[in-house]
Design a protein around this motif. Sequence first.
Motif, mmCIF file in Angstrom:
data_model
loop_
_atom_site.group_PDB
_atom_site.id
_atom_site.type_symbol
_atom_site.label_atom_id
_atom_site.label_comp_id
_atom_site.label_asym_id
_atom_site.label_seq_id
_atom_site.Cartn_x
_atom_site.Cartn_y
_atom_site.Cartn_z
ATOM 1 N N ARG A 74 0.848 -1.187 0.000
ATOM 2 C CA ARG A 74 0.000 0.000 0.000
ATOM 3 C C ARG A 74 0.883 1.235 0.000
ATOM 4 O O ARG A 74 2.005 1.206 0.502
ATOM 5 N N PHE A 75 0.351 2.319 -0.524
ATOM 6 C CA PHE A 75 1.082 3.582 -0.615
ATOM 7 C C PHE A 75 0.140 4.714 -0.249
ATOM 8 O O PHE A 75 -1.014 4.732 -0.687
ATOM 9 N N ALA A 76 0.624 5.641 0.563
ATOM 10 C CA ALA A 76 -0.198 6.785 0.952
ATOM 11 C C ALA A 76 0.693 7.996 1.178
ATOM 12 O O ALA A 76 1.909 7.878 1.348
ATOM 13 N N LEU A 77 0.044 9.159 1.174
ATOM 14 C CA LEU A 77 0.710 10.433 1.437
ATOM 15 C C LEU A 77 0.066 11.078 2.652
ATOM 16 O O LEU A 77 -1.136 10.885 2.896
ATOM 17 N N SER A 78 0.848 11.873 3.375
ATOM 18 C CA SER A 78 0.276 12.625 4.489
ATOM 19 C C SER A 78 0.956 13.979 4.599
ATOM 20 O O SER A 78 2.043 14.193 4.071
ATOM 21 N N GLY A 79 0.252 14.880 5.297
ATOM 22 C CA GLY A 79 0.822 16.176 5.641
ATOM 23 C C GLY A 79 1.068 17.129 4.492
ATOM 24 O O GLY A 79 2.038 17.885 4.524
ATOM 25 N N LEU A 80 0.205 17.139 3.499
ATOM 26 C CA LEU A 80 0.434 17.992 2.332
ATOM 27 C C LEU A 80 0.213 19.468 2.667
ATOM 28 O O LEU A 80 -0.803 19.834 3.252
ATOM 29 N N SER A 81 1.158 20.294 2.241
ATOM 30 C CA SER A 81 0.957 21.746 2.342
ATOM 31 C C SER A 81 -0.104 22.138 1.318
ATOM 32 O O SER A 81 -0.433 21.363 0.410
ATOM 33 N N ASP A 82 -0.624 23.336 1.438
ATOM 34 C CA ASP A 82 -1.639 23.800 0.488
ATOM 35 C C ASP A 82 -1.101 23.787 -0.942
ATOM 36 O O ASP A 82 -1.803 23.372 -1.869
ATOM 37 N N GLU A 83 0.141 24.227 -1.128
ATOM 38 C CA GLU A 83 0.706 24.270 -2.475
ATOM 39 C C GLU A 83 0.877 22.867 -3.059
ATOM 40 O O GLU A 83 0.518 22.623 -4.212
ATOM 41 N N VAL A 84 1.402 21.953 -2.268
ATOM 42 C CA VAL A 84 1.587 20.579 -2.747
ATOM 43 C C VAL A 84 0.232 19.937 -3.025
ATOM 44 O O VAL A 84 0.044 19.274 -4.044
ATOM 45 N N ARG A 85 -0.728 20.164 -2.144
ATOM 46 C CA ARG A 85 -2.081 19.620 -2.350
ATOM 47 C C ARG A 85 -2.681 20.152 -3.656
ATOM 48 O O ARG A 85 -3.273 19.404 -4.433
ATOM 49 N N ASN A 86 -2.507 21.451 -3.933
ATOM 50 C CA ASN A 86 -3.040 22.035 -5.164
ATOM 51 C C ASN A 86 -2.434 21.378 -6.402
ATOM 52 O O ASN A 86 -3.149 21.082 -7.365
ATOM 53 N N VAL A 87 -1.124 21.150 -6.391
ATOM 54 C CA VAL A 87 -0.466 20.513 -7.534
ATOM 55 C C VAL A 87 -0.997 19.094 -7.721
ATOM 56 O O VAL A 87 -1.307 18.673 -8.845
ATOM 57 N N ILE A 88 -1.124 18.361 -6.625
ATOM 58 C CA ILE A 88 -1.620 16.981 -6.696
ATOM 59 C C ILE A 88 -3.057 16.951 -7.196
ATOM 60 O O ILE A 88 -3.427 16.107 -8.016
ATOM 61 N N GLU A 89 -3.871 17.894 -6.742
ATOM 62 C CA GLU A 89 -5.266 17.946 -7.196
ATOM 63 C C GLU A 89 -5.368 18.365 -8.658
ATOM 64 O O GLU A 89 -6.184 17.818 -9.404
ATOM 65 N N LEU A 90 -4.553 19.343 -9.078
ATOM 66 C CA LEU A 90 -4.573 19.752 -10.489
ATOM 67 C C LEU A 90 -4.210 18.596 -11.414
ATOM 68 O O LEU A 90 -4.748 18.473 -12.512
ATOM 69 N N ALA A 91 -3.311 17.740 -10.959
ATOM 70 C CA ALA A 91 -2.902 16.577 -11.753
ATOM 71 C C ALA A 91 -3.920 15.446 -11.664
ATOM 72 O O ALA A 91 -3.829 14.467 -12.409
ATOM 73 N N GLY A 92 -4.893 15.566 -10.756
ATOM 74 C CA GLY A 92 -5.899 14.516 -10.577
ATOM 75 C C GLY A 92 -5.412 13.346 -9.737
ATOM 76 O O GLY A 92 -6.098 12.332 -9.625
ATOM 77 N N PHE A 93 -4.248 13.480 -9.120
ATOM 78 C CA PHE A 93 -3.677 12.384 -8.342
ATOM 79 C C PHE A 93 -4.442 12.130 -7.045
ATOM 80 O O PHE A 93 -4.353 11.044 -6.486
ATOM 81 N N HIS A 94 -5.202 13.118 -6.568
ATOM 82 C CA HIS A 94 -5.971 12.921 -5.344
ATOM 83 C C HIS A 94 -7.052 11.857 -5.537
ATOM 84 O O HIS A 94 -7.551 11.300 -4.565
ATOM 85 N N LYS A 95 -7.375 11.547 -6.790
ATOM 86 C CA LYS A 95 -8.376 10.523 -7.086
ATOM 87 C C LYS A 95 -7.777 9.119 -7.080
ATOM 88 O O LYS A 95 -8.514 8.140 -6.961
ATOM 89 N N ILE A 96 -6.466 9.020 -7.207
ATOM 90 C CA ILE A 96 -5.844 7.693 -7.303
ATOM 91 C C ILE A 96 -4.883 7.385 -6.151
ATOM 92 O O ILE A 96 -4.465 6.248 -5.994
ATOM 93 N N LEU A 97 -4.541 8.402 -5.350
ATOM 94 C CA LEU A 97 -3.641 8.199 -4.216
ATOM 95 C C LEU A 97 -4.408 8.395 -2.913
ATOM 96 O O LEU A 97 -5.314 9.226 -2.836
ATOM 97 N N THR A 98 -4.024 7.653 -1.897
ATOM 98 C CA THR A 98 -4.591 7.828 -0.567
ATOM 99 C C THR A 98 -3.848 8.972 0.116
ATOM 100 O O THR A 98 -2.625 8.951 0.208
ATOM 101 N N ILE A 99 -4.607 9.960 0.594
ATOM 102 C CA ILE A 99 -4.015 11.143 1.218
ATOM 103 C C ILE A 99 -4.684 11.366 2.572
ATOM 104 O O ILE A 99 -5.910 11.370 2.670
ATOM 105 N N SER A 100 -3.855 11.557 3.590
ATOM 106 C CA SER A 100 -4.346 11.832 4.941
ATOM 107 C C SER A 100 -3.759 13.144 5.437
ATOM 108 O O SER A 100 -2.655 13.517 5.043
#
Length: 110
Positions: A74-100
């Motif tokens: 399993r793979f997950a991400l945590s503790g995203l800053s607002d800027e990192v979260r925005n980049v991940i969301e713009l790329a659509g990765f928030h739909k395929i990665l587990t983020i806490s």
Amino acid sequence: MELQCEMVQNVQVVHVTGRIDSATAEKFGQDIDMILGSGNHHMLLDLSAVPYINSAGLRVLLATAKSTKKHGGRFALSGLSDEVRNVIELAGFHKILTISPTTSDALSHW
């Protein structure tokens, strides 16, 4: 960019510090591959100390997600800053990665 690893509940928790960009992404990917080479394919990346990520860093995240899944992990991400979260969301990765929001929250749902 620096990585510090610890094993928590059979999960490789990797605390990343610094920017993940074109200058650091290759080494970041190599370091992640080396960690996964230990045989444990459960990985949580704590990105709370990462102020910036670009497409080169996103490619490493995607490759890591595919690698862990391929090996039954399993793979997950945590503790995203607002800027990192925005980049991940713009790329659509928030739909395929587990983020806490936090590492402890991610581990409690592991």
